[in-house]
Scaffold this motif. Structure first.
Motif, PDB file in Angstrom:
ATOM      1  N   GLY A 214       0.788  -1.229   0.000  1.00 49.32           N
ATOM      2  CA  GLY A 214       0.000   0.000   0.000  1.00 49.32           C
ATOM      3  C   GLY A 214       0.818   1.276   0.000  1.00 49.32           C
ATOM      4  N   THR A 217      -0.766   3.838  -2.471  1.00 51.20           N
ATOM      5  CA  THR A 217      -2.042   4.250  -1.886  1.00 51.20           C
ATOM      6  C   THR A 217      -1.803   5.218  -0.740  1.00 51.20           C
ATOM      7  OG1 THR A 217      -3.081   2.152  -2.483  1.00 51.20           O
ATOM      8  CG2 THR A 217      -4.143   3.429  -0.757  1.00 51.20           C
ATOM      9  N   VAL A 230      -2.377   3.067  -8.736  1.00 49.70           N
ATOM     10  CA  VAL A 230      -2.528   1.981  -7.775  1.00 49.70           C
ATOM     11  C   VAL A 230      -3.090   0.753  -8.469  1.00 49.70           C
ATOM     12  CG1 VAL A 230      -3.699   1.235  -5.675  1.00 49.70           C
ATOM     13  CG2 VAL A 230      -2.883   3.590  -5.873  1.00 49.70           C
TER      14      VAL A 230
END
Length: 370
Positions: A214, A217, A230
């Motif tokens: 992540g 993100t 992403v």
């Protein structure tokens, strides 16, 4: 350099320290200007100067004199460049001394150091709270970050995927004493306020971790806009594909500078003795309490490490990772010594050949003179 020019560079972390470093460049290079590496594509770079964004490469002399890949600029580095007249390009002449650098061992049979990011104040070590959660992997990243000279912070992302993120935070804190650990969720917009103390104007923060953790993100969430594309992850093993394909530096709306890096399946450590000691300081402290100073922590009487393992105050898996990493670093050190000896031997042969060549040419010159 005008006040406006200074403002442009200050947005990317330029300060009095870097001004003093730049002032030490030889006077004959007075036409050079400072720049920061904002992106790297093999040996092609994107830089920011007082004139704005430009493309750049190193000079032929720079490339010839570089003895290893770590001598080349990396994202986050400050360099002195020569802007090309009438073009939005520049050539890099000098690399200013790094204040910090996260490194890893590059894949290949010949040991070499690769710079992941340079001149960071803080490094966010990212691990998702899904099937990819791995405390042992976090320990490896802690070694690299402690070795770098930057301050580590562990971010447990995707906190919305588990019922009790606090338990995971406690588990990581147990193996990372003194290191801040935060559980965050970009999906639920939770935990951002905890990160404010690291995202300070002019300070550089690098994000590192495995693919699918992540990172991109997180960058988009902290910036409030889509700065990085992403991709999803595979649900069966919680692993993702590399969203970020190169290292890149961004300035967040609040003024903090962030470096996003490609995900790594495995972090191969490089010359990390200090980082190793810092990460496993608890085991080193136990070892100091052993009855014998040369204790191998196996069957010796009075071994404080074995006693801690038996009474449960030292986790067996953590100790196993300690021993595994210790062997790995020793192996790297041996390979590096062998490589250095070979290089020195090769250099000595070249030097002797060169000396013989010069001697032969000199003797021929005397013969010709006669």
């Amino acid at each position: 350099m005008t006040k406006q020019d200074m403002t442009t560079l200050q947005a990317y972390g330029w300060n009095e320290h870097w001004r003093l470093m730049a002032a030490q460049i030889p006077k004959q290079d007075k036409a050079l200007v400072p720049a920061r590496i904002t992106a790297q594509f093999s040996k092609q770079y994107r830089i920011i100067t007082q004139e704005g964004e430009q493309a750049a490469i190193v000079t032929g002399k720079y490339e010839y004199e570089a003895s290893s890949k770590s001598d080349f600029p990396a994202v986050g580095d400050w360099v002195m460049v020569e802007p090309l007249q009438g073009e939005s390009r520049a050539v890099i002449h000098h690399l200013l001394p790094r204040q910090s650098a996260v490194t890893r061992r590059e894949a290949g049979s010949v040991p070499d150091e690769q710079i992941i990011a340079a001149n960071m104040d803080t490094v966010f070590i990212i691990n998702a709270l899904n099937k990819d959660f791995n405390v042992r992997r976090i320990e490896r990243y802690l070694i690299a970050v402690w070795e770098s000279g930057a301050a580590p912070v562990v971010l447990l992302t995707k906190a919305d995927l588990c019922e009790s993120p606090e338990a995971y935070v406690a588990e990581v804190e147990a193996v990372a004493p003194g290191v801040p650990v935060h559980a965050v969720s970009s999906l639920m917009d939770q935990g951002k306020e905890q990160l404010g103390e690291y995202l300070v104007q002019g300070k550089t923060v690098a994000i590192t971790g495995t693919s699918g953790a992540g990172k991109s993100t997180l960058l988009n969430w902290l910036s409030g806009q889509e700065m990085q594309r992403v991709q999803g992850i595979r649900e069966e093993d919680a692993r993702g594909r590399h969203t970020t394909t190169h290292r890149e530096l961004f300035v967040l709306p609040g003024g903090a500078i962030m470096v996003d890096t490609p995900g790594m399946r495995e972090l191969q450590l490089w010359d990390s003795e200090e980082g190793f000691e810092a990460t496993f300081a608890d085991i080193s402290a136990l070892a100091q309490q052993c009855r014998f100073h040369d204790c191998r922590h196996e069957t010796e009487a009075g071994c404080a490490v074995q006693e801690a393992l038996q009474n449960g105050t030292l986790d067996a898996k953590r100790y196993a990772n300690y021993k595994k990493t210790e062997r790995e670093l020793a192996h790297i050190a041996r390979k590096e010594r062998v490589s250095t000896r070979r290089q020195n031997k090769s250099s000595g042969k070249s030097s002797r050949k060169s000396d013989r060549g010069r001697k032969g040419a000199y003797q021929q010159l005397l013969y010709d003179d006669e």
